[in-house]
Design a protein around this motif. Sequence first.
Motif, PDB file in Angstrom:
ATOM      1  N   SER A   1      14.195  76.753  57.848  1.00 45.92           N
ATOM      2  CA  SER A   1      12.619  76.608  57.884  1.00 45.92           C
ATOM      3  C   SER A   1      11.905  75.287  57.677  1.00 45.92           C
ATOM      4  CB  SER A   1      11.918  77.687  57.024  1.00 45.92           C
ATOM      5  OG  SER A   1      12.256  77.565  55.842  1.00 45.92           O
ATOM      6  N   ARG A   2      12.864  74.346  56.811  1.00 37.85           N
ATOM      7  CA  ARG A   2      12.286  72.914  56.535  1.00 37.85           C
ATOM      8  C   ARG A   2      13.530  72.032  57.032  1.00 37.85           C
ATOM      9  NH1 ARG A   2       8.822  73.198  50.919  1.00 37.85           N
ATOM     10  NH2 ARG A   2       8.009  75.219  51.120  1.00 37.85           N
ATOM     11  N   SER A   3      13.035  70.805  57.618  1.00 40.02           N
ATOM     12  CA  SER A   3      14.225  69.931  58.017  1.00 40.02           C
ATOM     13  C   SER A   3      13.586  68.820  58.546  1.00 40.02           C
ATOM     14  CB  SER A   3      14.995  70.714  59.278  1.00 40.02           C
ATOM     15  OG  SER A   3      14.206  70.585  60.293  1.00 40.02           O
ATOM     16  N   LEU A   4      14.372  67.831  58.534  1.00 41.70           N
ATOM     17  CA  LEU A   4      13.919  66.334  59.004  1.00 41.70           C
ATOM     18  C   LEU A   4      14.394  66.503  60.637  1.00 41.70           C
ATOM     19  CD1 LEU A   4      15.328  63.880  56.402  1.00 41.70           C
ATOM     20  CD2 LEU A   4      13.248  64.672  56.528  1.00 41.70           C
ATOM     21  N   GLY A   5      13.612  65.967  61.352  1.00 42.08           N
ATOM     22  CA  GLY A   5      13.897  65.974  62.791  1.00 42.08           C
ATOM     23  C   GLY A   5      13.434  67.271  63.529  1.00 42.08           C
ATOM     24  N   ASP A   6      14.132  67.822  64.377  1.00 43.31           N
ATOM     25  CA  ASP A   6      13.896  69.050  65.103  1.00 43.31           C
ATOM     26  C   ASP A   6      12.133  69.199  65.500  1.00 43.31           C
ATOM     27  OD1 ASP A   6      15.986  70.718  64.542  1.00 43.31           O
ATOM     28  OD2 ASP A   6      15.600  70.907  62.484  1.00 43.31           O
ATOM     29  N   GLY A   7      11.836  68.048  66.420  1.00 47.67           N
ATOM     30  CA  GLY A   7      10.774  67.889  66.965  1.00 47.67           C
ATOM     31  C   GLY A   7      10.190  69.028  67.629  1.00 47.67           C
ATOM     32  N   GLN A   8      11.044  69.775  68.047  1.00 45.12           N
ATOM     33  CA  GLN A   8      10.510  71.003  69.126  1.00 45.12           C
ATOM     34  C   GLN A   8      10.181  72.294  68.212  1.00 45.12           C
ATOM     35  OE1 GLN A   8      13.557  69.838  68.628  1.00 45.12           O
ATOM     36  NE2 GLN A   8      15.164  71.222  68.875  1.00 45.12           N
ATOM     37  N   TYR A   9      10.551  72.204  66.888  1.00 51.63           N
ATOM     38  CA  TYR A   9      10.211  73.286  66.040  1.00 51.63           C
ATOM     39  C   TYR A   9       8.785  72.786  64.967  1.00 51.63           C
ATOM     40  CZ  TYR A   9      14.585  75.112  67.555  1.00 51.63           C
ATOM     41  OH  TYR A   9      15.602  75.691  68.318  1.00 51.63           O
ATOM     42  N   LYS A  10       8.615  71.580  65.135  1.00 45.73           N
ATOM     43  CA  LYS A  10       7.380  71.491  64.114  1.00 45.73           C
ATOM     44  C   LYS A  10       6.199  72.081  64.475  1.00 45.73           C
ATOM     45  CE  LYS A  10       9.224  68.078  61.643  1.00 45.73           C
ATOM     46  NZ  LYS A  10      10.584  68.327  61.424  1.00 45.73           N
ATOM     47  N   ARG A  11       5.803  72.577  65.712  1.00 46.67           N
ATOM     48  CA  ARG A  11       4.740  73.102  66.138  1.00 46.67           C
ATOM     49  C   ARG A  11       4.890  74.641  65.581  1.00 46.67           C
ATOM     50  NH1 ARG A  11       7.426  72.356  70.977  1.00 46.67           N
ATOM     51  NH2 ARG A  11       6.369  70.375  71.170  1.00 46.67           N
ATOM     52  N   CYS A  12       5.981  74.973  65.179  1.00 47.50           N
ATOM     53  CA  CYS A  12       6.089  76.372  65.018  1.00 47.50           C
ATOM     54  C   CYS A  12       6.183  76.615  63.431  1.00 47.50           C
ATOM     55  CB  CYS A  12       7.254  77.017  65.493  1.00 47.50           C
ATOM     56  SG  CYS A  12       7.638  76.738  67.398  1.00 47.50           S
ATOM     57  N   GLY A  13       5.727  75.538  62.618  1.00 48.63           N
ATOM     58  CA  GLY A  13       5.475  75.824  61.441  1.00 48.63           C
ATOM     59  C   GLY A  13       6.869  75.254  60.401  1.00 48.63           C
ATOM     60  N   VAL A  14       7.843  74.436  61.068  1.00 45.42           N
ATOM     61  CA  VAL A  14       8.922  73.935  60.411  1.00 45.42           C
ATOM     62  C   VAL A  14       8.549  72.684  59.876  1.00 45.42           C
ATOM     63  CG1 VAL A  14      11.365  72.996  60.679  1.00 45.42           C
ATOM     64  CG2 VAL A  14      10.630  75.062  61.866  1.00 45.42           C
ATOM     65  N   ILE A  15       8.511  72.358  58.578  1.00 43.92           N
ATOM     66  CA  ILE A  15       8.158  71.285  57.883  1.00 43.92           C
ATOM     67  C   ILE A  15       9.144  70.176  57.293  1.00 43.92           C
ATOM     68  CG2 ILE A  15       5.784  72.245  57.370  1.00 43.92           C
ATOM     69  CD1 ILE A  15       6.588  72.781  54.665  1.00 43.92           C
ATOM     70  N   SER A  16       8.884  69.067  56.983  1.00 39.66           N
ATOM     71  CA  SER A  16       9.688  68.198  56.337  1.00 39.66           C
ATOM     72  C   SER A  16       9.597  67.758  54.714  1.00 39.66           C
ATOM     73  CB  SER A  16       9.623  66.756  56.991  1.00 39.66           C
ATOM     74  OG  SER A  16       8.504  66.035  56.974  1.00 39.66           O
ATOM     75  N   THR A  17       8.560  68.629  54.371  1.00 40.02           N
ATOM     76  CA  THR A  17       8.148  68.606  52.860  1.00 40.02           C
ATOM     77  C   THR A  17       9.293  69.154  51.903  1.00 40.02           C
ATOM     78  OG1 THR A  17       5.819  68.832  53.614  1.00 40.02           O
ATOM     79  CG2 THR A  17       6.326  69.090  51.201  1.00 40.02           C
ATOM     80  N   PRO A  18       9.928  68.302  51.059  1.00 42.73           N
ATOM     81  CA  PRO A  18      11.158  68.794  50.166  1.00 42.73           C
ATOM     82  C   PRO A  18      10.550  69.702  49.103  1.00 42.73           C
ATOM     83  CG  PRO A  18      10.708  66.675  49.809  1.00 42.73           C
ATOM     84  CD  PRO A  18       9.693  67.022  50.898  1.00 42.73           C
ATOM     85  N   ASP A  19      11.274  70.405  48.560  1.00 44.09           N
ATOM     86  CA  ASP A  19      11.103  71.008  47.050  1.00 44.09           C
ATOM     87  C   ASP A  19      11.487  69.973  46.117  1.00 44.09           C
ATOM     88  OD1 ASP A  19       9.760  73.454  46.429  1.00 44.09           O
ATOM     89  OD2 ASP A  19      11.239  74.363  47.881  1.00 44.09           O
ATOM     90  N   LEU A  20      10.642  69.866  45.015  1.00 42.94           N
ATOM     91  CA  LEU A  20      10.876  68.813  43.962  1.00 42.94           C
ATOM     92  C   LEU A  20      11.415  69.416  42.744  1.00 42.94           C
ATOM     93  CD1 LEU A  20       8.461  66.037  44.885  1.00 42.94           C
ATOM     94  CD2 LEU A  20      10.785  66.176  45.507  1.00 42.94           C
ATOM     95  N   ARG A  21      12.396  69.006  41.990  1.00 43.55           N
ATOM     96  CA  ARG A  21      12.588  69.490  40.827  1.00 43.55           C
ATOM     97  C   ARG A  21      12.984  68.359  39.756  1.00 43.55           C
ATOM     98  NH1 ARG A  21      15.279  75.641  40.888  1.00 43.55           N
ATOM     99  NH2 ARG A  21      13.927  76.464  42.724  1.00 43.55           N
ATOM    100  N   ARG A  22      12.966  68.474  38.685  1.00 47.94           N
ATOM    101  CA  ARG A  22      13.313  67.493  37.481  1.00 47.94           C
ATOM    102  C   ARG A  22      14.032  68.309  36.421  1.00 47.94           C
ATOM    103  NH1 ARG A  22       8.431  64.979  33.817  1.00 47.94           N
ATOM    104  NH2 ARG A  22       8.881  67.039  33.025  1.00 47.94           N
TER     105      ARG A  22
END
Length: 331
Positions: A234-255
């Motif tokens: 449900s999250r990825s880099l690229g996949d332009g055809q799915y960006k309009r369907c809610g697939v995002i490129s925002t990562p989870d961040l942990r420390r």
Amino acid sequence: MDLFEDLPEPSCAPTELPTRPDAKRRRQEEEEEVQLERKKVCNKGVPVLRGYVGSRQGERDEMQDAHVVLPDLTEHLTTPPTQVCGVSYFAVFDGHGGARASRYAAESLHLNLARTFPRRSSENLDKLIKKCLLDSFRQTDEDFLKKASSQKPVWKDGCTATCLLVVQNTAYIANLGDSRAVLCRMEEEGEERRVVSRALSREHNPTLYEERIRIQRAGGTVREGRVLGILEVSRSLGDGQYKRCGVISTPDLRRCSLTSADRFILLACDGLFKVFTAEEAVKYVFGLLQEDGSGTNEEGRYEAACQRLASEAVRRGCADNVTVILVSIGF
């Protein structure tokens, strides 16, 4: 005449402009102060990290994974913070629909990171690094989508990403998709010490409530555990055809603060975790490192353990691409 044409190469080395003795002396003193400050920081428990890679194509027609191992990222930073000693970067990218997105991310993400890396140490360094990671993922995604859309036919590749950025003794993990990062740590249990695995990342599956709700609100659907019944993450880099369907490129961040109790960090694509649990993978590697390595140095043992883990995943029946990065932690 083109005013911006290339200038000819100089026939001899350029001579330095004369510098006033007092100005030159001040500059040298400033450089010495910076080096002394860095040495002080380096002596305060900064870990030594080394990366080892094991990669297997499996039964796939193409290797769509990509990886980056940069134990010293400072050479890519235009202006490293004066009071920061030790910046390392390791990443694994699992491609789907082709290998172009994963390769592009491997080539570009750390350069975007280097360009936006904080230039001065401050109390807000932690927030600045997190912003830097978020901006780097966004920029890499935008740049790849722009390039992909200009092709004929349009590229439809995408990839997951799991990145480990270590600044001094603090590990920052940024991930999206279903690749993972796992830490091996020794913990006290009574009078004994035991090996434990600590998850440093979060999988992004469209069946998860938060991910599914975002996709549905964007007008997409989740069928058979996939976005539109096709995309597994449900999250990825690229996949332009799915960006309009809610697939995002925002990562989870942990420390995570690294200590002398930590042995290694494992970064791997989902090919490994189809046949290993995270705990099994950590214990498998730890067991290999504990075996009698007569005549084998520490680096040799880590290299062999990484290769054997990748091979064991294939032996256990994984038909997918398998890429493993083993990052040793030494104090």
